[in-house]
Design an enzyme around this catalytic site. Sequence first.
Site, short mmCIF file in Angstrom:
data_model
loop_
_atom_site.label_atom_id
_atom_site.label_comp_id
_atom_site.label_asym_id
_atom_site.label_seq_id
_atom_site.Cartn_x
_atom_site.Cartn_y
_atom_site.Cartn_z
N GLU A 182 0.84 -1.20 0.18
CA GLU A 182 0.03 -0.15 -0.06
C GLU A 182 0.94 1.40 -0.11
OE1 GLU A 182 -2.86 0.37 -0.71
OE2 GLU A 182 -3.35 -1.77 -0.76
N ASP A 402 -22.62 30.26 15.87
CA ASP A 402 -21.31 30.66 16.09
C ASP A 402 -21.26 31.50 17.17
OD1 ASP A 402 -18.50 30.56 14.70
OD2 ASP A 402 -19.22 32.54 14.46
N GLY A 497 -14.34 21.65 16.37
CA GLY A 497 -13.84 21.16 15.30
C GLY A 497 -12.60 20.80 15.27
N GLY A 502 -10.67 13.07 6.15
CA GLY A 502 -11.10 11.75 6.75
C GLY A 502 -11.81 11.53 8.03
N LYS A 503 -11.78 12.70 8.86
CA LYS A 503 -12.31 12.66 10.09
C LYS A 503 -13.95 12.49 9.83
CE LYS A 503 -8.80 15.13 12.41
NZ LYS A 503 -8.06 13.90 12.87
N PRO A 504 -14.69 11.88 10.89
CA PRO A 504 -16.07 11.51 10.71
C PRO A 504 -16.76 12.97 11.00
CG PRO A 504 -15.21 10.73 12.83
CD PRO A 504 -13.85 10.86 11.99
#
Length: 645
Positions: A182, A402, A497, A502-504
């Site tokens: 990979e 916010d 945040g 790729g973070k959920p």
Amino acid sequence: MEKVLVHPEFLEKQNAAIKKGLSLCKKPSPQTLSEWADNNFYLSSESSAIEGRWETFPSQKSVMNAISNDDIRIVTLFKSARIGFTKIVAASVGYFAEHKNRNQVIWQPTDTDARDFVSDEIDPMIRDVPVLRKILRGEPDKKGKDNTKHRKAFLGSILDIKGGKSARNYRRLTKDVCYYDELDGFDNDVEGEGAPTSLGDVRITNSSFPKSVRGSTPGIKGDSQIESSLNDADMVFRRYLPCPDCDEFQYLKWSNFNWTNSDPKTTKYACEHCGSLLDYSQFPEMDEKGEWRTEDGIVLDQDDNFTQDGKYVDPPFHAGFIIWAAYSYFTAWSELVAEFLKANAAKKIGDPTKLKSFVNTRLGELWEEENESIEGESLLSRREHYGPEIPGGALLLTAGIDVQDDRLECEVVAWGHGHESWSIEYNLIIGDTSQDPSVNGSVWHRLDDYLLTRFPHETGVTMKIASACIDSGGHRTPLVYKFCAARVRRRVFAIKGMDGQGKPLAGRPGKSKKYKASFIPVGVDTAKELIYSRLKVQDHGPGYCHFPAHYDQHYFDMLTAEKCVSKFVRGKRSRAWLLKSAGRRNESLDCRVYAMVALELLNPNFDLVEKHLLPREPEQPKQQEPSAKLRKNIKKRRGGFVNRW
């Protein structure tokens, strides 16, 4: 001469030790990797869907034998998932250890990957393959200096297994064979010292028969190391198969797959020469007769000879192979189409991640990133006249808030099937946000009143805000935690945040040690990618974003204030969201992120929500049933009863 009695068990162990030592002097008959694997390799239960003896598939044979061909220095496999490369690497390790006594090293993307590879592949292989058990120094089921999680010592050779992110893992090694599993998961520049293949291949330069084996599913176009390796190959081969009807050869292309009415069961492959529609059941016979070819006509035949126009040519220094899931014996063509239809449907409603995964891992192709930038002016035409009632297709409300020093900015968003959205209200609550939330009249007190507002719906019912998320990572962090902690039962959440790809969208709840409060981690990059993708959806329906007619240019400028750019971090290219210009406001984008996270936390079943929201038709009064005594009289009198009810 006095006889010395020796215990039979001692003699047996002595003879075994002598035999094991002399085995190094035995010269085995030459074997290719595929022959060795067919005779010795075993699919262990820990890492195989089907346990049992290995059988080389026709499409794997030439790739494996290129690895064992000493005339070929580098082998690159540009592939999809589930083609068997990991098993080929494991079989190669066994082959070079037992058959050729060569020192080897495997690099995996991370140290964790390396440990998992040993646990899942190497240890079970040594246990289940007798010829490897015999040459391992020490006992397979006992750990020691010759049998660790990162090193295996065989009679005549040593295998090292290491993670590829640390430069020191490439030092002080002298090897004959190296593997990169990979490759696109490695850093492009390992701790500033160079590319992993450059650092690793230095370790085999003193070998009489050096071998570098590289394999990976591709990643993003222009940032793929396996793409770069393939471009360096002297010969690049694709698997050509003959059509059962016209006997013409072709390699399988995704564009030639056909199906009817979005039904994967109807999947066929159209021959590009005669147009015949071929079924997956015909694939094994086609593959049996197939061969590897380059675009300029070099053929790697079934006997592993390199020929062109019927004449032998020398093997390449660097051979590249391209293969994807259509050549798999474990994934039917109909399954590929079913996955594509789901991924493409998600893309149409603004979620490209599933299609990206399909392109990389199933088609074995590079993903080309779209330009993640939208101008506010382009969204002005989206404004519609709806309200004051919430439109009929909207079924649920969430809010994103916010926090600034002198105000709270809040957007209420309505959601429908397929995450179609309607911005209902963008509200500024002006006031000093440093005041305690418990103070009457404070900006927090007014926010609380606002979150309790009921909004009229076209159906005649009123709707409340089902969930809200407030940013805790910037201004007034302790006050945000205090406000949300008192309203968790109303599903008002503090969020924080988290940058990075790729973070959920919404992770598992975290705990702030400093404030002793809970928060929800949010993948802001993931959220912004999703929002910008949905802003590109053109047709009303799933994923489409509606905006009311009274919104001005300022709102849309804030919503589109950021752009996604590529940058290098620790030698690896990554994507980051940055303001288009310094000082530009982005509060409406942040509010939309938080409102979307609130929906994610709810995870609603929109069918059930719709069922409860729609007004019910009034029930018709049931006709009164006659009493039992009356029914008895009716039966007796038969035709003489007059029904007065």
